[in-house]
Scaffold this active site. Structure first.
Site, PDB file in Angstrom:
ATOM      1  N   GLU A 164      11.131  31.216  -2.844  1.00 12.99           N
ATOM      2  CA  GLU A 164      10.957  31.101  -4.301  1.00 12.99           C
ATOM      3  C   GLU A 164       9.889  30.067  -4.647  1.00 12.99           C
ATOM      4  O   GLU A 164       9.351  30.062  -5.748  1.00 12.99           O
ATOM      5  CB  GLU A 164      12.279  30.739  -4.968  1.00 12.99           C
ATOM      6  CG  GLU A 164      13.300  31.871  -4.986  1.00 12.99           C
ATOM      7  CD  GLU A 164      12.944  33.003  -5.948  1.00 12.99           C
ATOM      8  OE1 GLU A 164      12.452  32.717  -7.049  1.00 12.99           O
ATOM      9  OE2 GLU A 164      13.151  34.175  -5.588  1.00 12.99           O
ATOM     10  N   TYR A 218      15.307  26.679 -10.550  1.00 14.12           N
ATOM     11  CA  TYR A 218      15.745  26.648  -9.142  1.00 14.12           C
ATOM     12  C   TYR A 218      14.562  26.333  -8.232  1.00 14.12           C
ATOM     13  O   TYR A 218      14.622  25.443  -7.385  1.00 14.12           O
ATOM     14  CB  TYR A 218      16.358  28.006  -8.775  1.00 14.12           C
ATOM     15  CG  TYR A 218      16.560  28.218  -7.284  1.00 14.12           C
ATOM     16  CD1 TYR A 218      17.676  27.708  -6.628  1.00 14.12           C
ATOM     17  CD2 TYR A 218      15.633  28.943  -6.527  1.00 14.12           C
ATOM     18  CE1 TYR A 218      17.860  27.906  -5.265  1.00 14.12           C
ATOM     19  CE2 TYR A 218      15.808  29.146  -5.160  1.00 14.12           C
ATOM     20  CZ  TYR A 218      16.929  28.627  -4.544  1.00 14.12           C
ATOM     21  OH  TYR A 218      17.098  28.823  -3.189  1.00 14.12           O
ATOM     22  N   SER A 244      12.759  27.467   0.329  1.00 16.70           N
ATOM     23  CA  SER A 244      12.898  28.861  -0.098  1.00 16.70           C
ATOM     24  C   SER A 244      11.561  29.519  -0.409  1.00 16.70           C
ATOM     25  O   SER A 244      10.635  28.876  -0.910  1.00 16.70           O
ATOM     26  CB  SER A 244      13.765  28.867  -1.363  1.00 16.70           C
ATOM     27  OG  SER A 244      13.661  30.093  -2.029  1.00 16.70           O
TER      28      SER A 244
HETATM   29  P1  NDP Z   1      25.436  30.058  -1.175  1.00 15.67           P
HETATM   30  O1  NDP Z   1      25.327  30.067  -2.648  1.00 15.67           O
HETATM   31  O2  NDP Z   1      26.184  31.160  -0.504  1.00 15.67           O
HETATM   32  O3  NDP Z   1      26.114  28.664  -0.720  1.00 15.67           O
HETATM   33  C1  NDP Z   1      25.864  27.468  -1.396  1.00 15.67           C
HETATM   34  C2  NDP Z   1      26.781  26.397  -0.843  1.00 15.67           C
HETATM   35  O4  NDP Z   1      26.504  25.151  -1.524  1.00 15.67           O
HETATM   36  C3  NDP Z   1      28.283  26.661  -1.052  1.00 15.67           C
HETATM   37  O5  NDP Z   1      28.973  26.269   0.102  1.00 15.67           O
HETATM   38  C4  NDP Z   1      28.632  25.727  -2.215  1.00 15.67           C
HETATM   39  O6  NDP Z   1      29.978  25.326  -2.218  1.00 15.67           O
HETATM   40  C5  NDP Z   1      27.738  24.547  -1.876  1.00 15.67           C
HETATM   41  N1  NDP Z   1      27.544  23.651  -3.023  1.00 15.67           N
HETATM   42  C6  NDP Z   1      27.083  23.964  -4.261  1.00 15.67           C
HETATM   43  N2  NDP Z   1      27.057  22.876  -5.038  1.00 15.67           N
HETATM   44  C7  NDP Z   1      27.507  21.839  -4.271  1.00 15.67           C
HETATM   45  C8  NDP Z   1      27.708  20.463  -4.504  1.00 15.67           C
HETATM   46  N3  NDP Z   1      27.433  19.911  -5.699  1.00 15.67           N
HETATM   47  N4  NDP Z   1      28.171  19.684  -3.503  1.00 15.67           N
HETATM   48  C9  NDP Z   1      28.442  20.235  -2.288  1.00 15.67           C
HETATM   49  N5  NDP Z   1      28.291  21.532  -2.007  1.00 15.67           N
HETATM   50  C10 NDP Z   1      27.821  22.329  -2.989  1.00 15.67           C
HETATM   51  O7  NDP Z   1      23.943  29.953  -0.585  1.00 15.67           O
HETATM   52  P2  NDP Z   1      23.321  30.570   0.774  1.00 15.67           P
HETATM   53  O8  NDP Z   1      24.240  30.320   1.900  1.00 15.67           O
HETATM   54  O9  NDP Z   1      22.820  31.940   0.507  1.00 15.67           O
HETATM   55  O10 NDP Z   1      22.012  29.679   0.944  1.00 15.67           O
HETATM   56  C11 NDP Z   1      22.029  28.449   1.670  1.00 15.67           C
HETATM   57  C12 NDP Z   1      20.851  27.608   1.250  1.00 15.67           C
HETATM   58  O11 NDP Z   1      19.630  28.292   1.524  1.00 15.67           O
HETATM   59  C13 NDP Z   1      20.804  27.267  -0.237  1.00 15.67           C
HETATM   60  O12 NDP Z   1      20.267  25.963  -0.361  1.00 15.67           O
HETATM   61  C14 NDP Z   1      19.849  28.285  -0.809  1.00 15.67           C
HETATM   62  O13 NDP Z   1      19.241  27.826  -2.001  1.00 15.67           O
HETATM   63  C15 NDP Z   1      18.861  28.400   0.338  1.00 15.67           C
HETATM   64  N6  NDP Z   1      18.148  29.661   0.431  1.00 15.67           N
HETATM   65  C16 NDP Z   1      18.835  30.829   0.488  1.00 15.67           C
HETATM   66  C17 NDP Z   1      18.186  32.015   0.595  1.00 15.67           C
HETATM   67  C18 NDP Z   1      18.930  33.307   0.704  1.00 15.67           C
HETATM   68  O14 NDP Z   1      18.294  34.347   0.586  1.00 15.67           O
HETATM   69  N7  NDP Z   1      20.232  33.283   0.961  1.00 15.67           N
HETATM   70  C19 NDP Z   1      16.702  32.072   0.654  1.00 15.67           C
HETATM   71  C20 NDP Z   1      16.084  30.762   0.698  1.00 15.67           C
HETATM   72  C21 NDP Z   1      16.785  29.612   0.565  1.00 15.67           C
HETATM   73  P3  NDP Z   1      31.031  26.135  -3.172  1.00 15.67           P
HETATM   74  O15 NDP Z   1      31.052  27.528  -2.662  1.00 15.67           O
HETATM   75  O16 NDP Z   1      32.304  25.415  -3.010  1.00 15.67           O
HETATM   76  O17 NDP Z   1      30.455  26.047  -4.544  1.00 15.67           O
HETATM   77  P1  GDP Z   2      16.306  35.956  -5.764  1.00 16.11           P
HETATM   78  O1  GDP Z   2      15.088  36.523  -5.135  1.00 16.11           O
HETATM   79  O2  GDP Z   2      16.778  34.696  -5.105  1.00 16.11           O
HETATM   80  O3  GDP Z   2      16.205  35.783  -7.241  1.00 16.11           O
HETATM   81  O4  GDP Z   2      17.472  37.006  -5.439  1.00 16.11           O
HETATM   82  P2  GDP Z   2      18.277  38.048  -6.353  1.00 16.11           P
HETATM   83  O5  GDP Z   2      19.005  38.943  -5.417  1.00 16.11           O
HETATM   84  O6  GDP Z   2      19.111  37.344  -7.373  1.00 16.11           O
HETATM   85  O7  GDP Z   2      17.142  38.844  -7.139  1.00 16.11           O
HETATM   86  C1  GDP Z   2      16.150  39.591  -6.461  1.00 16.11           C
HETATM   87  C2  GDP Z   2      15.343  40.413  -7.479  1.00 16.11           C
HETATM   88  O8  GDP Z   2      16.163  41.439  -8.018  1.00 16.11           O
HETATM   89  C3  GDP Z   2      14.817  39.599  -8.666  1.00 16.11           C
HETATM   90  O9  GDP Z   2      13.476  39.943  -8.884  1.00 16.11           O
HETATM   91  C4  GDP Z   2      15.676  40.066  -9.831  1.00 16.11           C
HETATM   92  O10 GDP Z   2      15.024  40.030 -11.099  1.00 16.11           O
HETATM   93  C5  GDP Z   2      15.929  41.513  -9.411  1.00 16.11           C
HETATM   94  N1  GDP Z   2      17.107  42.088 -10.080  1.00 16.11           N
HETATM   95  C6  GDP Z   2      17.116  43.219 -10.810  1.00 16.11           C
HETATM   96  N2  GDP Z   2      18.342  43.429 -11.321  1.00 16.11           N
HETATM   97  C7  GDP Z   2      19.118  42.400 -10.894  1.00 16.11           C
HETATM   98  C8  GDP Z   2      20.502  42.084 -11.103  1.00 16.11           C
HETATM   99  O11 GDP Z   2      21.244  42.769 -11.785  1.00 16.11           O
HETATM  100  N3  GDP Z   2      20.960  40.946 -10.486  1.00 16.11           N
HETATM  101  C9  GDP Z   2      20.148  40.155  -9.712  1.00 16.11           C
HETATM  102  N4  GDP Z   2      20.668  39.077  -9.126  1.00 16.11           N
HETATM  103  N5  GDP Z   2      18.844  40.437  -9.529  1.00 16.11           N
HETATM  104  C10 GDP Z   2      18.333  41.554 -10.108  1.00 16.11           C
END
Ligand code: NDP
Ligand code: GDP
Length: 321
Positions: A127, A149, A125
């Site tokens: 992050e 995270y 990520s």
């Molecule tokens: P989501 O939160 O939408 O999906 C997370 C998935 O992980 C869900 O299917 C959830 O299942 C599953 N999960 C959580 N805990 C467990 C566990 N203990 N065992 C098995 N499965 C589990 O995330 P995204 O699809 O947005 O992201 C996918 C990946 O990419 C993540 O690792 C995220 O950190 C990373 N990422 C995402 C970014 C983004 O902007 N979207 C940016 C960079 C990295 P359930 O729903 O049942 O809890």
């Molecule tokens: P992140 O980059 O994975 O933390 O994605 P988020 O969508 O959760 O947050 C993006 C940015 O939006 C971060 O800098 C947050 O502090 C800012 N932010 C401001 N207000 C909010 C809020 O109400 N919810 C979330 N999720 N983020 C917020």
């Protein structure tokens, strides 16, 4: 026919990736953790829920991963599962470390135990960059994580690299910048905003409470980004890649674009709530996807403004516009 094993298949990226791989002719197996009710709404939204084979298993239980992997015999593993919300990682730091950090090692060990020739994608990520050390972040930019995270993702990043170097496993880190879609979880800021716009239009919500609206993110479309995951596993050699759009925007500007789409002024609804500020903030992220473009031939196809419009439109439809 190749088999892909996706952890996190019920999440945003899992759903888009499953659709992408099914269209490429893959047999897709998804790991599904035990929950009180099945969480297949995203796969149903994309109309693929019945085309995926499911394996019961949890990241925290390595034996379940080994069993699921031995049964499905995958060619490629896409490790997407995680506690993925930065905000919650301060409330549940230990669970986050176990799922988002140790979970990666469990997956690597399951592959090593099952068949070390299986190729693996790790969802790293942006992050990781946290307190940025360069104005535009590339694969060479040093990391400075700013949340439990991000620290957990750092562990996963290095384990992925270490197994590549130690055991010659084909493992890749995709350092993905924020990517969104109509399937984004409602706790993330883009979806929180687009959902609020739809609720305000239908009279069900009066205001939108946000924290730091000056934070800047490099937002892309999840549907574009999953292609890069697949491309990383089709190369001759494993490597790490930044996937981003190369454009950054404030939360406030994103908000304006969402409200403008329905002819409303965001300033009439926005309330700043200091309770939503984070203990440590990532002020700005801006990725440099040049390596992905040059080596994978990947480039983002969706502009962030079109992405926000797409998300507002989908939330309006859900609200029965
Ligand atoms: P989501 O939160 O939408 O999906 C997370 C998935 O992980 C869900 O299917 C959830 O299942 C599953 N999960 C959580 N805990 C467990 C566990 N203990 N065992 C098995 N499965 C589990 O995330 P995204 O699809 O947005 O992201 C996918 C990946 O990419 C993540 O690792 C995220 O950190 C990373 N990422 C995402 C970014 C983004 O902007 N979207 C940016 C960079 C990295 P359930 O729903 O049942 O809890
Ligand atoms: P992140 O980059 O994975 O933390 O994605 P988020 O969508 O959760 O947050 C993006 C940015 O939006 C971060 O800098 C947050 O502090 C800012 N932010 C401001 N207000 C909010 C809020 O109400 N919810 C979330 N999720 N983020 C917020």
């Amino acid at each position: 026919m190749k088999t892909a094993f996706i952890t996190g298949i019920t999440g945003q990226d899992g759903a888009y990736l499953a659709k992408f791989l099914l269209e490429k002719g893959y047999c897709v197996v998804g790991l599904v953790p035990r929950r009180s009710t099945a969480n297949l709404w995203r796969l149903e939204y994309l109309q693929i829920a019945d085309q995926v084979r499911y394996e019961d298993g949890d990241l925290l239980d390595v034996t379940s991963l080994i069993r699921a992997m031995k049964r499905s015999k995958p060619d490629e593993v896409y490790h997407l599962a995680a506690q993925s919300f930065v905000g919650s990682s301060w409330e549940q730091p230990i669970l986050t470390a176990q799922a988002t950090g140790m979970g990666v090692l469990h997956v690597l060990e399951a592959i090593r135990e099952t068949d070390p020739s299986i190729r693996m994608y790790q969802a790293s990520s942006s992050e990781l960059y946290g307190l940025i050390q360069e104005p535009q972040q590339s694969e060479q930019t040093p990391f400075y994580p700013r949340s439990p995270y991000a620290v957990s993702k750092l562990f996963g990043y290095w384990m992925t690299k270490n197994y590549r170097e130690s055991f010659q496993m084909y493992t890749c880190n995709g350092i993905l910048f924020n990517h969104e879609s109509p399937l984004r979880g409602p706790e993330f800021v883009t979806r929180k905003v687009t959902q609020a716009v739809a609720q305000i239009v239908s009279g069900r919500q009066k205001e939108l409470r946000l924290g730091n609206i000056f934070a800047k993110r490099d937002w892309g479309f999840a549907g574009d980004f999953v292609e890069a995951m697949w491309l990383m596993l089709q190369q001759e050699e494993p490597d790490d890649y930044v996937i981003a759009t190369g454009e950054t925007t404030t939360v406030e500007e994103m908000c304006k674009v969402a409200f403008d789409y329905v002819g409303l002024n965001y300033q009439d609804y926005l309330v700043i709530d200091p309770q939503l500020y984070r203990p440590a903030e990532v002020d700005i992220l801006l990725g440099n996807p040049a390596k992905a473009k040059q080596k994978l031939g990947w480039y983002p196809k969706t502009k962030w403004q079109d992405l926000i419009h797409m998300m507002v439109e989908a939330d309006l439809q859900r609200n029965g516009k």
